[in-house]
Scaffold this active site. Structure first.
Site, PDB file in Angstrom:
ATOM      1  N   CYS A   1      59.638 -42.384  -7.308  1.00  9.75           N
ATOM      2  CA  CYS A   1      59.575 -41.173  -8.119  1.00  9.75           C
ATOM      3  C   CYS A   1      58.863 -40.080  -7.330  1.00  9.75           C
ATOM      4  CB  CYS A   1      58.861 -41.426  -9.440  1.00  9.75           C
ATOM      5  SG  CYS A   1      57.111 -41.832  -9.267  1.00  9.75           S
TER       6      CYS A   1
ATOM      7  N   ASP B   1      70.504 -10.679  21.223  1.00  9.65           N
ATOM      8  CA  ASP B   1      70.404 -10.764  19.763  1.00  9.65           C
ATOM      9  C   ASP B   1      69.245 -11.645  19.305  1.00  9.65           C
ATOM     10  OD1 ASP B   1      72.681  -9.189  19.333  1.00  9.65           O
ATOM     11  OD2 ASP B   1      73.998 -10.915  19.612  1.00  9.65           O
TER      12      ASP B   1
ATOM     13  N   CYS C   1      55.312 -40.779  -6.210  1.00 14.43           N
ATOM     14  CA  CYS C   1      55.206 -41.564  -4.977  1.00 14.43           C
ATOM     15  C   CYS C   1      55.270 -40.647  -3.758  1.00 14.43           C
ATOM     16  CB  CYS C   1      56.347 -42.580  -4.887  1.00 14.43           C
ATOM     17  SG  CYS C   1      56.454 -43.712  -6.273  1.00 14.43           S
TER      18      CYS C   1
ATOM     19  N   ASP D   1      76.248  -8.132  14.795  1.00 11.21           N
ATOM     20  CA  ASP D   1      76.413  -7.647  16.172  1.00 11.21           C
ATOM     21  C   ASP D   1      77.914  -7.440  16.399  1.00 11.21           C
ATOM     22  OD1 ASP D   1      75.870  -7.252  18.996  1.00 11.21           O
ATOM     23  OD2 ASP D   1      76.696  -9.260  19.267  1.00 11.21           O
TER      24      ASP D   1
ATOM     25  N   CYS E   1      52.488 -53.745  36.769  1.00 10.17           N
ATOM     26  CA  CYS E   1      53.837 -53.296  36.387  1.00 10.17           C
ATOM     27  C   CYS E   1      54.016 -53.398  34.880  1.00 10.17           C
ATOM     28  CB  CYS E   1      54.906 -54.146  37.069  1.00 10.17           C
ATOM     29  SG  CYS E   1      54.913 -54.034  38.866  1.00 10.17           S
TER      30      CYS E   1
ATOM     31  N   ASP F   1      75.270 -13.399  18.615  1.00  9.70           N
ATOM     32  CA  ASP F   1      75.610 -14.508  19.499  1.00  9.70           C
ATOM     33  C   ASP F   1      74.971 -14.417  20.883  1.00  9.70           C
ATOM     34  OD1 ASP F   1      77.215 -12.334  20.462  1.00  9.70           O
ATOM     35  OD2 ASP F   1      78.402 -13.815  21.554  1.00  9.70           O
TER      36      ASP F   1
ATOM     37  N   CYS G   1      54.151 -57.672  38.789  1.00  8.89           N
ATOM     38  CA  CYS G   1      52.742 -58.029  38.603  1.00  8.89           C
ATOM     39  C   CYS G   1      52.254 -57.484  37.267  1.00  8.89           C
ATOM     40  CB  CYS G   1      51.887 -57.463  39.737  1.00  8.89           C
ATOM     41  SG  CYS G   1      51.908 -55.655  39.800  1.00  8.89           S
TER      42      CYS G   1
END
Length: 833
Positions: free
Chosen positions: A15, A705, A18, A505, A85, A701, A82
């Site tokens: 709900c 812009d 929660c 534009d 590593c 675009d 090793c």
């Protein structure tokens, strides 16, 4: 240091209360700057300092009672020699956002990783280990996050179905014995004669106990701890309600002497039916929630699992997770493209409708860009992978949609504040109801008080309030993505509905962004196609954009021009198939003594419309006049008309000359023009429009812009534009068709109406029915609501909200009826790096 975002799946959310408590637990952690939880998706998103350990998030959610969903993955690690590593490999894996633990075993050369479900992917983990110098490969297979979520949803539905079936089987005898005896006298006599009064109570006790400790156990395992933490939720209300009915019935069955005379009644059937009805409601809710995520699952399903990797002279079927940038891939006819790439050889048509919404396949040749998820046509292509995994356009779309779906709109703030105190208020109302009935109610007051108190607990539905907003957002944004409209920021969904003016534009937005042949009129005695063929041949050796436009219009298989001579300021001269070809402005015709009067008026009319006219002469005779312009995009006029039909003003803000801008504005019916604007001037021009008309959306675009997109109330970027513009925008139109603005407004308006309907229902339901359940109508002859009816109403309330949200799937795109027209290129949706 820049904050990082961590996503996670959260369990146990039932709900809005929660959600509030889970958010509070996350937000309280040191290093967390922002936290949001979505009930519909059961997903949390956290903005946190880079050094915050995901394990801290897991612990906080665990303590709050809402554990994070964890996934486990095994990797085979190479190059481990090793212990150091091992340490470096573990450190690299743990640095991946969302990784809770990473254990690397030197002996088995294997890594076991636990991570927050949805926060990362196998490909990211492999890449991190490989980058650290330890190449990693998947051990076994891992489903994508969306597939895992779908699998969990399926498991949840299966479990709820099983629990509901068991509860219904156990409840049916209890309901028939008790309610049948009340409603049918013959049934009452049969029960008394064959079972007996006491045995009837005992049988109901056994069956009701099985219901509550079996299918109903979930309400107690979740609700009681929440109640003890002082943070009661929906499960707590159900647990208290059923426990009260069951407890009173147990006392009536085994210790009737402690109750006032005439009050020893049993309500086992109420406790059982409440469990059945609420489980039925949750089953319907789970199924409906599964449908809300259909858009994301559809997008995820577009990416194939394998690709044909070219290695030397052989082609190897390779899992897509193992494809790396630079790999060469063969694409068979009809195959779906696995990763983004660039064509190296071959030609074909590719169906990009999943990205752009356009049904017309796009021609692809050498150097053309391909996007993951699109479908190849009948040709064979070879391409080099450029972006893989989360860097593909498809992955960016999925991430964009998921983030927007998980966002909280401003309207949700009010809902959150109310739901935080809603459950405690219901508990208080239930206590006051019982007390009022005990003091003021008619005899026998105790059973009436119990019925009213339980009904109040059961009928209250915080679930509906919690689901009202996020489900509508999730479905609306998902449907928008299918229509080619991507909401990068969720709050744009609410802001867009209030827009009063749309500023556009020009270059690349209203127009195609490159010159093209728009008109050609031959002189008497000449044929258009032949003139254009000779002009294309003459211009083929020029790199000028206008020359390229003429060559493109002329088509392929052009003859070779000889003695090509550029005439600066005038035009071009060439010899083509024995013909002297002159192409240029009116002054070139005058200089060469060629009479152009016959077509001069037409040329002037084209110039007045913002087009650039050129004359063509063949062998010293006027052959044609043609015009080149940046053409208006298909659908632009319809888009502007549709916006104006909504009562929205349309403006154009451009850096072009006033005359050109006014010509286009007149042609398209644009309401206001601001011309000759530098990038900084566009923001000032927008401010003027906002002051005049109100809330403004800017559509652009280009790189120039970006400031305007960021400064607008809502920034809308053309998906075929620059990455910078897309990053600055709130909404992205994938196809570049301006009718997408109409779709975005439609989605925004419909989603916000849907949210208001859901909230009106959720709040109205609780405000009206909680008092009815408390018995306010009883003194005036009205009904005293049964807990069974209360449970049914509560279950249906959430189902109504979800069903209403799912209606948004029916929204139609304005691009559905667009004319088919070939185009080139594809959307660029990749964020700038």
């Amino acid at each position: 240091m820049q904050d990082r975002q961590i996503s996670m799946q959260i369990t146990g959310l039932s709900c809005a209360g929660c959600v509030g408590r889970a958010e509070k637990a996350l937000a309280a952690l040191p290093g967390v700057t922002e936290a949001s939880v979505n009930l519909a998706t059961a997903k949390g998103q956290v903005q946190a300092m880079p050094d915050l350990e995901p394990a801290v998030l897991v612990s906080a959610l665990e303590q709050a009672g809402y554990p994070a969903a964890l996934s486990q993955l095994s990797l085979d690690i190479e190059g481990l020699s090793c212990a150091s590593c091992v340490g470096r490999a573990e450190a690299a894996l743990r640095a991946v956002p969302g990784v809770v633990s990473a254990e690397v075993n030197l002996a088995t050369q294997r890594a076991e990783i636990r991570y927050l479900t949805g926060a990362t992917r196998a490909a990211d983990l492999r890449a991190a280990s490989t980058k650290a110098g330890y190449p990693a490969s998947l051990r076994g297979s891992e489903a994508d996050a969306a597939e895992q979520a779908q699998q969990r949803r399926g498991q949840e539905i299966t479990a709820l179905s099983r629990q509901l079936s068991l509860a219904a089987v156990l409840t049916l005898p209890v309901f028939v014995i008790e309610m049948g005896s009340h409603m049918v006298p013959a049934m009452h006599h049969w029960v008394m004669a064959n079972i007996g009064h006491s045995n009837s109570f005992l049988l109901q006790f056994v069956l009701a106990t099985l219901v509550l400790i079996g299918p109903g156990r979930h309400f107690y395992s979740k609700g009681v701890p929440a109640l003890l933490r002082g943070a009661p939720d929906m499960n707590a209300l159900v647990a208290l309600g059923t426990a009260a009915a069951y407890g009173f019935s147990v006392i009536s069955t085994f210790f009737p002497q402690v109750l006032p005379v005439g009050t020893a009644n049993v309500y086992f059937e109420a406790a059982c039916v409440i469990v059945v009805l609420i489980l039925a409601g949750r089953l319907l809710e789970a199924r409906a929630k599964g449908r809300t995520g259909a858009a994301i699952r559809k997008l995820v399903s577009l990416q194939p699992k394998t690709a044909e990797l070219i290695s030397g002279d052989s082609v190897i079927e390779t899992p897509v997770e193992e494809i790396a940038p630079g790999d060469l891939i063969r694409l068979r006819p009809g195959a779906r493209i696995a990763v983004d790439g660039e064509v190296t050889s071959g030609s074909s048509f590719v169906d990009e409708s999943m990205l752009s919404g356009e049904a017309v396949p796009v021609e692809k040749g050498k150097a053309a860009r391909l996007s993951a998820g699109t479908v190849n046509g009948s040709g064979v292509l070879e391409f080099r992978a450029t972006h893989v995994g989360r860097d593909t356009a498809l992955a960016q779309i999925i991430q964009m949609v998921e983030q927007a779906q998980g966002a909280k709109l401003p309207v949700q703030g009010m809902v959150d504040r109310i739901t935080l105190w809603f459950v405690p208020a219901v508990l208080l109302a239930a206590c006051l109801t019982v007390l009022a009935w005990l003091i003021l109610g008619p005899a026998p007051a105790l059973p009436l008080a119990l019925v009213a108190g339980v009904s109040v607990l059961i009928i209250a539905c915080p679930c509906a309030m919690g689901l009202a907003t996020p489900t509508s957002i999730m479905v609306g944004i998902g449907r928008a993505a299918q229509m080619g409209v991507l909401f990068r920021k969720g709050d744009a969904l609410q802001k867009l509905q209030a827009v009063q003016v749309v500023a556009l534009d020009k270059t690349g937005t209203l127009t195609a962004g490159h010159p093209a042949l728009t008109n050609l009129q031959p002189a008497e005695g000449f044929v258009s196609d032949e003139v254009l063929r000779l002009v294309g041949a003459a211009e083929a050796q020029s790199e000028h954009p206008i020359a390229k436009a003429l060559v493109a219009a002329a088509g392929k298989d052009l003859p070779k021009a000889q003695s090509v001579e550029a005439l600066p300021g005038f035009g071009l001269r060439a010899q083509v198939e024995g013909n002297e070809v002159l192409v240029g402005a009116a002054r070139l015709m005058q200089r060469e003594g060629i009479d152009a009067v016959a077509l001069a008026a037409l040329a002037q009319s084209w110039a007045a419309e913002g087009e650039t006219p050129f004359y063509v002469a063949l062998n010293g005779q006027l052959a044609a006049v043609l015009a080149v312009a940046d053409p208006i995009k298909q659908g632009t006029a319809q888009a502007i008309a549709a916006l104006q039909a909504r009562g929205i003003k349309v403006a154009m803000i451009t850096g072009d000359a006033e005359a050109t801008a006014q010509a286009i504005a007149t042609r398209l019916g644009i309401d206001a023009v601001r011309a000759e604007c530098l990038p900084g001037d566009k923001v000032a021009a927008m401010k003027e429009l906002q002051d005049s008309f109100g809330s403004l959306a800017f559509v652009g675009d280009g790189l120039n812009d970006a400031p305007a997109l960021a400064a607008a109330d809502v920034g809308v970027a053309i998906g075929t534009g620059t990455d910078v513009a897309i990053e600055a925008a709130d909404v992205v139109l994938v196809s570049g068709d301006l009718r997408g603005v109409q779709d975005a407004l439609t989605i925004s308006g419909a989603t916000m109406r849907n949210i208001r309907q859901n909230l009106g229902w959720a709040f109205g339901y609780n405000v009206l029915l909680v008092p009815v359940a408390a018995g306010v109508l009883y003194p005036s002859g009205g009904p005293l609501l049964s807990p069974v009816l209360a449970a049914g109403a509560m279950a249906l309330s959430s189902v109504f909200v979800l069903s209403n949200a799912l209606r948004l799937h029916r929204l139609k795109s304005s691009l559905d009826e667009k004319a088919e027209m070939p185009r080139n290129g594809t959307a660029s949706l990749r964020p700038a790096t």
